[in-house]
Design an enzyme around this catalytic site. Structure first.
Site, PDB file in Angstrom:
ATOM      1  N   LEU B 144      72.746  13.654  -5.689  1.00  0.00           N
ATOM      2  CA  LEU B 144      71.387  13.741  -6.216  1.00  0.00           C
ATOM      3  C   LEU B 144      70.867  12.355  -6.612  1.00  0.00           C
ATOM      4  O   LEU B 144      69.739  11.973  -6.271  1.00  0.00           O
ATOM      5  CB  LEU B 144      71.377  14.679  -7.423  1.00  0.00           C
ATOM      6  CG  LEU B 144      70.103  14.705  -8.251  1.00  0.00           C
ATOM      7  CD1 LEU B 144      68.958  15.270  -7.431  1.00  0.00           C
ATOM      8  CD2 LEU B 144      70.307  15.520  -9.517  1.00  0.00           C
ATOM      9  N   TYR B 253      61.985  22.626 -17.842  1.00  0.00           N
ATOM     10  CA  TYR B 253      62.698  21.344 -17.799  1.00  0.00           C
ATOM     11  C   TYR B 253      63.011  20.946 -16.371  1.00  0.00           C
ATOM     12  O   TYR B 253      62.774  19.807 -15.963  1.00  0.00           O
ATOM     13  CB  TYR B 253      63.985  21.464 -18.633  1.00  0.00           C
ATOM     14  CG  TYR B 253      64.846  20.228 -18.662  1.00  0.00           C
ATOM     15  CD1 TYR B 253      65.999  20.138 -17.877  1.00  0.00           C
ATOM     16  CD2 TYR B 253      64.533  19.155 -19.489  1.00  0.00           C
ATOM     17  CE1 TYR B 253      66.803  19.005 -17.912  1.00  0.00           C
ATOM     18  CE2 TYR B 253      65.330  18.022 -19.536  1.00  0.00           C
ATOM     19  CZ  TYR B 253      66.464  17.956 -18.742  1.00  0.00           C
ATOM     20  OH  TYR B 253      67.267  16.847 -18.784  1.00  0.00           O
ATOM     21  N   TYR B 254      63.521  21.894 -15.606  1.00  0.00           N
ATOM     22  CA  TYR B 254      63.836  21.584 -14.213  1.00  0.00           C
ATOM     23  C   TYR B 254      62.590  21.580 -13.340  1.00  0.00           C
ATOM     24  O   TYR B 254      62.550  20.872 -12.337  1.00  0.00           O
ATOM     25  CB  TYR B 254      64.923  22.518 -13.681  1.00  0.00           C
ATOM     26  CG  TYR B 254      66.275  22.022 -14.111  1.00  0.00           C
ATOM     27  CD1 TYR B 254      66.879  22.495 -15.272  1.00  0.00           C
ATOM     28  CD2 TYR B 254      66.917  21.009 -13.408  1.00  0.00           C
ATOM     29  CE1 TYR B 254      68.093  21.982 -15.696  1.00  0.00           C
ATOM     30  CE2 TYR B 254      68.133  20.493 -13.821  1.00  0.00           C
ATOM     31  CZ  TYR B 254      68.704  20.980 -14.973  1.00  0.00           C
ATOM     32  OH  TYR B 254      69.905  20.476 -15.407  1.00  0.00           O
ATOM     33  N   ARG B 256      59.834  20.289 -14.248  1.00  0.00           N
ATOM     34  CA  ARG B 256      59.364  18.915 -14.437  1.00  0.00           C
ATOM     35  C   ARG B 256      60.180  17.965 -13.563  1.00  0.00           C
ATOM     36  O   ARG B 256      59.646  17.077 -12.913  1.00  0.00           O
ATOM     37  CB  ARG B 256      59.514  18.605 -15.932  1.00  0.00           C
ATOM     38  CG  ARG B 256      59.188  17.253 -16.388  1.00  0.00           C
ATOM     39  CD  ARG B 256      60.388  16.399 -16.755  1.00  0.00           C
ATOM     40  NE  ARG B 256      61.660  17.080 -16.846  1.00  0.00           N
ATOM     41  CZ  ARG B 256      62.821  16.522 -16.511  1.00  0.00           C
ATOM     42  NH1 ARG B 256      62.863  15.292 -16.036  1.00  0.00           N
ATOM     43  NH2 ARG B 256      63.948  17.186 -16.654  1.00  0.00           N
ATOM     44  N   HIS B 411      70.968  27.375 -13.978  1.00  0.00           N
ATOM     45  CA  HIS B 411      70.498  26.825 -15.251  1.00  0.00           C
ATOM     46  C   HIS B 411      69.791  27.866 -16.109  1.00  0.00           C
ATOM     47  O   HIS B 411      69.297  27.544 -17.191  1.00  0.00           O
ATOM     48  CB  HIS B 411      69.555  25.641 -14.980  1.00  0.00           C
ATOM     49  CG  HIS B 411      70.282  24.423 -14.481  1.00  0.00           C
ATOM     50  ND1 HIS B 411      71.256  23.791 -15.217  1.00  0.00           N
ATOM     51  CD2 HIS B 411      70.184  23.753 -13.307  1.00  0.00           C
ATOM     52  CE1 HIS B 411      71.722  22.771 -14.516  1.00  0.00           C
ATOM     53  NE2 HIS B 411      71.101  22.728 -13.353  1.00  0.00           N
ATOM     54  N   HIS B 413      69.278  31.073 -18.572  1.00  0.00           N
ATOM     55  CA  HIS B 413      69.972  31.635 -19.724  1.00  0.00           C
ATOM     56  C   HIS B 413      69.856  33.155 -19.704  1.00  0.00           C
ATOM     57  O   HIS B 413      69.029  33.718 -18.986  1.00  0.00           O
ATOM     58  CB  HIS B 413      69.382  31.075 -21.022  1.00  0.00           C
ATOM     59  CG  HIS B 413      69.752  29.650 -21.276  1.00  0.00           C
ATOM     60  ND1 HIS B 413      69.586  29.033 -22.488  1.00  0.00           N
ATOM     61  CD2 HIS B 413      70.285  28.702 -20.459  1.00  0.00           C
ATOM     62  CE1 HIS B 413      70.013  27.790 -22.420  1.00  0.00           C
ATOM     63  NE2 HIS B 413      70.430  27.562 -21.194  1.00  0.00           N
ATOM     64  N   HIS B 462      69.421  33.304 -28.655  1.00  0.00           N
ATOM     65  CA  HIS B 462      67.976  33.410 -28.436  1.00  0.00           C
ATOM     66  C   HIS B 462      67.368  34.464 -29.339  1.00  0.00           C
ATOM     67  O   HIS B 462      68.072  35.185 -30.042  1.00  0.00           O
ATOM     68  CB  HIS B 462      67.692  33.739 -26.962  1.00  0.00           C
ATOM     69  CG  HIS B 462      68.278  32.740 -26.021  1.00  0.00           C
ATOM     70  ND1 HIS B 462      69.576  32.819 -25.578  1.00  0.00           N
ATOM     71  CD2 HIS B 462      67.756  31.620 -25.471  1.00  0.00           C
ATOM     72  CE1 HIS B 462      69.833  31.790 -24.788  1.00  0.00           C
ATOM     73  NE2 HIS B 462      68.745  31.045 -24.698  1.00  0.00           N
ATOM     74  N   GLU B 662      50.979  16.725 -53.556  1.00  0.00           N
ATOM     75  CA  GLU B 662      51.807  17.724 -54.230  1.00  0.00           C
ATOM     76  C   GLU B 662      51.017  18.970 -54.606  1.00  0.00           C
ATOM     77  O   GLU B 662      51.125  19.480 -55.719  1.00  0.00           O
ATOM     78  CB  GLU B 662      52.515  17.123 -55.456  1.00  0.00           C
ATOM     79  CG  GLU B 662      53.624  16.168 -55.020  1.00  0.00           C
ATOM     80  CD  GLU B 662      54.408  15.562 -56.156  1.00  0.00           C
ATOM     81  OE1 GLU B 662      54.072  15.813 -57.316  1.00  0.00           O
ATOM     82  OE2 GLU B 662      55.374  14.832 -55.858  1.00  0.00           O
TER      83      GLU B 662
END
Lengths: 711, 711
Positions: B144, B253-254, B256, B411, B413, B462, B662
């Site tokens: 890769l 994520y992948y 992207r 990948h 879940h 999860h 505060e």
């Protein structure tokens, strides 16, 4: 009290009585004379403009909400507490909005709400949620908040004074302010005369109200104490609560809090009685106090959170905005202050804020001059102090904080010779701060939690030596108050910055010596943090040295014996009961290293003690029945039994991670072979290798001219 | 493959051969024709200017460092790995710097380093750190990375082409690029023809190199597969790896990561063979893929981190900069894209980046149009999908992510019907992401950790239902691949946004139904998050519903039975072994609530199941021998044994904390008396009180026209 102070106080007394108090309005943070320029300034100078727009938006919100002056009922963070707080914020905002915009609607709001308070105040008893043995208020559960209320409200009143009729003023003054003055000086006599930040707020409220109401007797009492002998009151507080370097003994969080009444009242004195030259008092003490407040922060704005401190406090805190504006406008126009003003992103809409915003708009800003310095503690400057070492530019600065200060009264922690370490805009070796969810009623009413005593103040919660699992001074404030550490050596020479101090009373028969340095070597881009901690005793003791850190442990020279199930507390008391032991390893005399990844940078700490050494991994959270403790991790160097012990650690900041491009640089430390060669009362010698070269680092405890030699 | 696709592919095949390939240089991201305007643009348009200055600074750094082409030795994150990575980044940067500045020194760098590679490459065997059963590279441990290298390097070569002599080109092409083409198509035949992101990088490397070297046969294989039958290759990947809505099944994520080779190769095809009209292919699939990548982010820039994902990835990621620039410049000039471009703070120095920077400088930016939408999964769009519900403006947006997608290959879940919740620029109900320290050699070589399998992929990690402490599909990918959830109902009507889906194969005899909604009621400023999770079975089961959160628990309707010492793992397997049980309470049929404080805002989750209910508090970290797990907290609703079970929760975002002043607002929830009235296959009815009014919320599972009624 020393001779110089006596002279100064006599001087004050002599000129005091000869003063005629000017009686214009407004004449506190905004004065009549500056108003025309402020009114144009809010359209010209960006920072003043945005600050005013934010204030005006809040004032508008006040006008939209129904007037609400509830009978005081709830404690901190509760409904009536928050409402009265919002009210005083609104009163001041509307006062300012009135003067800038000259739109009467704002003055009407202030008038109406003050008349409402005036119609109710005298019926209110001591607050139902007051705590035993704690000065109560009427509007709030504690008197402190009533003082804060008065400081804000008197400013609001001063700003709308000319919009009120004489009758309205009389109603408000007679039915609200005069009774408050009595409450603050008579009912709260003890606090009014206390050398304490509660006392400061009290005298500020009384003094500022005395000026605005033309009540010189109250002003004199505020400045010189109820007995007008200057043994208590504002001047006495300046003398005793700050060191000559402007350090406030309770620590940065409370320094920041205590500062506001000091400088607001100073501004009032400066306006009404300029001949008192208050900013020059005690060798420009107030200027130093403001400067020291700013110097006790890191480049990301956070205050160093030692002693009781809530960790998300930054220099954006309103007290430091006031402090900076007044320092620049009324004390000295130092252009590096403008750097922080820009980061605060606001100014106080006032004479002082105008000046700051104007200077920023004129491009006068210079980078803030962070100092490496030793800041003395104690009224006379001889009760230890705090060392701050800094290296690098604002974007990526290393900062080492060495705490060798006095106990710091009730908010002080038992952490003699503690160190904090910052780098790359983040906290690396950390301070837990305080265990408190301020103003969150469901967490013990928003007060300090029991865990503040059982965990946060205990020695083991800090990055400093614990003997026999007992805290310094047995965690007893009255014992800690009696003694302070002693500075042995300080240097801010750029290549070799050092703080070395001793603490010989924390334990009956153990003397503690710590020498911490930021050392710049040619082979490395960042300075090394070299820490040598020596304990001396005639008897055997258990010595534990924790390092609490941010980040994640990613490497070690030894295979960590993680405890995978059945997690147990590290010990039984003095904070140890709150720690989960998550791993334990025994290392040989060579010692070892661990590497932490934090905020995209690596930190490798090499450590040795010249003998077999135990390293434990720790996580905060055991014995926490109310689930009040924040998560946290640390490692601890331990020696089960020794008389004399030296722990040496060298921490290298190296390389980094770029998560966006997924690249890594320099994941490996350049340091190796850290060795403790010898250590005694005269000298500690260590060596290490760096890129093939062997360095020797020697501390000569008794030779101030050659305290540290490195070659 | 459907009829339409067949038509399209036949079309492509017919026009393919009739093309003459243009042979100018450069002609990829930067083209000869646009160069004059780019050269002036870098001085005119701020974003292009700063992007170029950063690039030029990196190019300068490359020139200053000694040329270093080491024999490949180290794995991910190791020295030679990082050096070869730096080399390809340098080659591209210097190529661009050469064309913009027209200073030969940059071209000289590229020439010298490529000649060096050309002199060594053919001697390099398969990488010594290759992993078994994983396609190896020569320059890097995995093939890769060799493809990524080639994609960057061929661009650099294209940029300096005209500065090289014919002899130099021959040396480089014959001794480096042609052998690489062979390695990528022959030695890596399987990957070259794989429908997978490794395959995408491979075909992109081969295709782009084929264009630049005028090797049409390689181009055709890249586009249509080794057999040139379009059953593999670029077009097949577009067809199969993305749904019709441009969703990439491995998750954001992948997606992207996979996007970059798709769009770089598309740009090359667009330039060299515009008649292929690649951006229109498959109903503008690439445009949708880019848009969907951006729509799978939150307002603070982070990608939704479900499936394997490293959590600090944001849309600043270089792939999304490329994506956005090309979408704007070559597909459609949608001005809301410029909003994110500005937040990315850079453009690619290229034709596309020029256009983006110019438009921003002309003030065309509009706010990014975040959508509430259902995004279909599956090559044909019928394999479930992802629901994203959004409410509020960019500064303070609520976002609910509902995962009802397919397994997502290796990948993916085991988290069917999982939800994530964002608000106030922060993650509230969170996803752990992946257990991996990417590129950190000391953490298992920077690869996915064993804990990714034993913890991060497991269902209990999860916010979704676990049955009998066993993960969905027994955590077996091959089982999960066979089935997907099914959407029952979706609505993005602003007052009542809903995702409702079922998963009936995760367990042999349990059907799961989840209906999650953002409900805007007039009494409240923020929408309520109403979640109804129903499990149906003929047999008794243990049902657990975790909620992992950021922030600190500050209140609850019941006194939490904290476990103060002797912390034990929650269970034995399937992720349960990694959880510390930190508290356990049994509640009556009324249920209860907890309040979390996160990022200065309160979140109160009221929950009930209509029966006695167990609530557990959890912390991540048990059975973690290498100390690899990040800290994290959650609460779990549990039912020890039931056939049919309904968990109802209503989460209110309320009030907040201003740490600078505060002050606290609205620390108490307005919701009370949450009740589950009835629940079966047809309907679930709940009710709650809000500011004195009783609301009834009914889900009609079988009536799509009245799916949810609230009154």
């Amino acid at each position: 009290m020393n001779y110089l102070k006596t002279v100064v106080i006599v001087f004050f007394c002599s000129i005091f009585s000869s003063t005629t108090l000017a009686q214009k309005h407004p004449s506190l943070m905004l004065t009549e004379a500056q108003l025309p320029e402020i009114r144009t300034g809010v359209q010209q100078y960006p920072l003043l403009q945005t600050s005013y727009e934010a204030l005006k938006a809040e004032a508008e919100l006040a006008l939209k909400s129904p007037l609400n002056v509830p009978v005081p009922t709830d404690g901190g963070g509760g409904i009536t507490h928050e409402q009265h707080k919002r009210n005083y914020i609104n009163i001041l905002n509307c006062g300012v909005a009135y003067q800038i915009s000259q739109d009467k609607k704002y003055a009407t709001y202030v008038r109406d709400i003050l008349l409402n308070y005036a119609s109710q105040y005298q019926k209110w008893p001591l607050h139902p949620k007051r705590k035993p043995n704690h000065p109560a208020g009427k509007i709030f559960w504690q008197g402190l908040n009533d003082c804060v209320w008065q400081v804000y409200v008197i400013q609001g009143y001063d700003l709308v004074y000319d919009a009120l009729t004489a009758k309205e003023r009389e109603q408000i003054e007679q039915n609200l302010f005069m009774p408050i003055l009595k409450f603050l000086t008579v009912d709260s006599y003890e606090t009014f005369n206390k050398i304490h930040n509660h006392g400061t707020w009290n005298v500020a409220a009384v003094g500022m109200t005395g000026y605005v109401l033309n009540q010189p007797d109250y002003v004199e009492m505020a400045i010189k104490g109820s007995k007008k002998d200057s043994k208590t009151g504002y001047l006495a507080q300046i003398n005793q609560l700050f060191s000559p370097d402007g350090y406030y003994m309770e620590g940065p969080y409370y320094q920041r809090y205590a500062l506001l009444p000091f400088i607001l009242f100073a501004k009032a004195i400066h306006n009404y009685q300029p001949q008192l030259n208050i900013f020059a008092y005690r060798d420009r003490l107030l200027a130093k106090a403001i400067n020291t407040s700013l110097q006790l922060t890191y480049t990301n704005g956070v205050l160093f959170p030692f002693n009781d401190a809530i960790k998300d406090k930054t220099y954006e805190s309103i007290e430091l905005v006031y402090g900076l504006n007044l320092a620049y406008a009324d004390i000295k126009e130092e252009n590096h202050l403008l750097d922080i003003a820009q980061k605060q992103k606001k100014v106080i809409v006032s004479d002082a804020g105008l000046k700051v915003a104007k200077a920023i708009a004129a491009g006068k800003t210079e980078p803030f001059k962070y100092q490496s310095q030793w800041i003395r503690d104690g009224g006379n400057g001889n009760e230890g102090g705090v060392g701050v070492l800094r290296a690098g530019d604002h974007k990526d600065q290393q900062a080492l904080v060495f705490k060798a200060a006095s106990q710091g009264m009730g908010h002080g922690h038992f952490d003699r010779l503690n160190i904090l370490y910052y780098d790359n805009n983040a906290e690396v070796f950390i301070d837990y701060g305080a265990a408190r969810f301020i103003n969150i009623e469901s967490k013990r009413g928003g007060h300090y939690l029991p865990e503040n005593t059982s965990w946060a103040k205990q020695t083991v919660a800090h990055n400093t030596l614990v003997v026999d699992e007992i805290s310094h001074y047995q965690a007893k404030e009255e014992l800690g108050e009696k003694q302070h550490p002693e500075l042995l050596y300080f240097s801010n020479q750029p290549q070799l910055q050092v703080v070395s101090a001793k603490e010989t009373h924390a334990y009956a028969d153990v003397d503690l010596y710590r020498t911490t340095a930021l050392v710049k070597l040619p082979e490395l881009h960042k300075a090394l943090l070299i820490d040598v901690y020596r304990a001396n005793s005639a008897n055997n003791h258990q010595y534990d040295l924790p390092f609490w850190y941010n980040g994640h442990l990613v490497n070690s020279s030894f295979k960590i014996n993680a405890i995978t199930d059945n997690l147990r507390a590290l010990g039984k008391a003095n904070g140890y009961q709150h720690i989960w032991k998550t791993a334990e390893n025994t290392l040989d005399t060579q010692g070892g290293f661990i590497t932490i990844l934090n905020n995209e940078r690596f930190y490798t700490t090499h450590f040795t003690s010249g003998e077999a050494l135990v390293v434990k991994q720790m996580a905060i959270g055991a014995n926490d029945p109310e689930m009040s403790l924040f998560p946290g991790k640390g490692f601890m160097l331990s020696q089960a039994a020794a008389k004399n012990q030296t722990f040496v650690s060298v921490t290298e900041a190296h390389g980094g991670v770029d998560p966006i491009n997924e690249t890594i640089t320099a994941a490996g430390s350049g340091i190796s072979n850290l060795s403790l060669i010898s250590s005694d009362d005269k000298q500690t010698q260590i060596s290490f290798k760096l890129k093939g070269k062997t360095y020797n680092y020697t501390i000569n405890y008794q030779d101030k001219d050659n305290y540290i030699i490195i070659k």
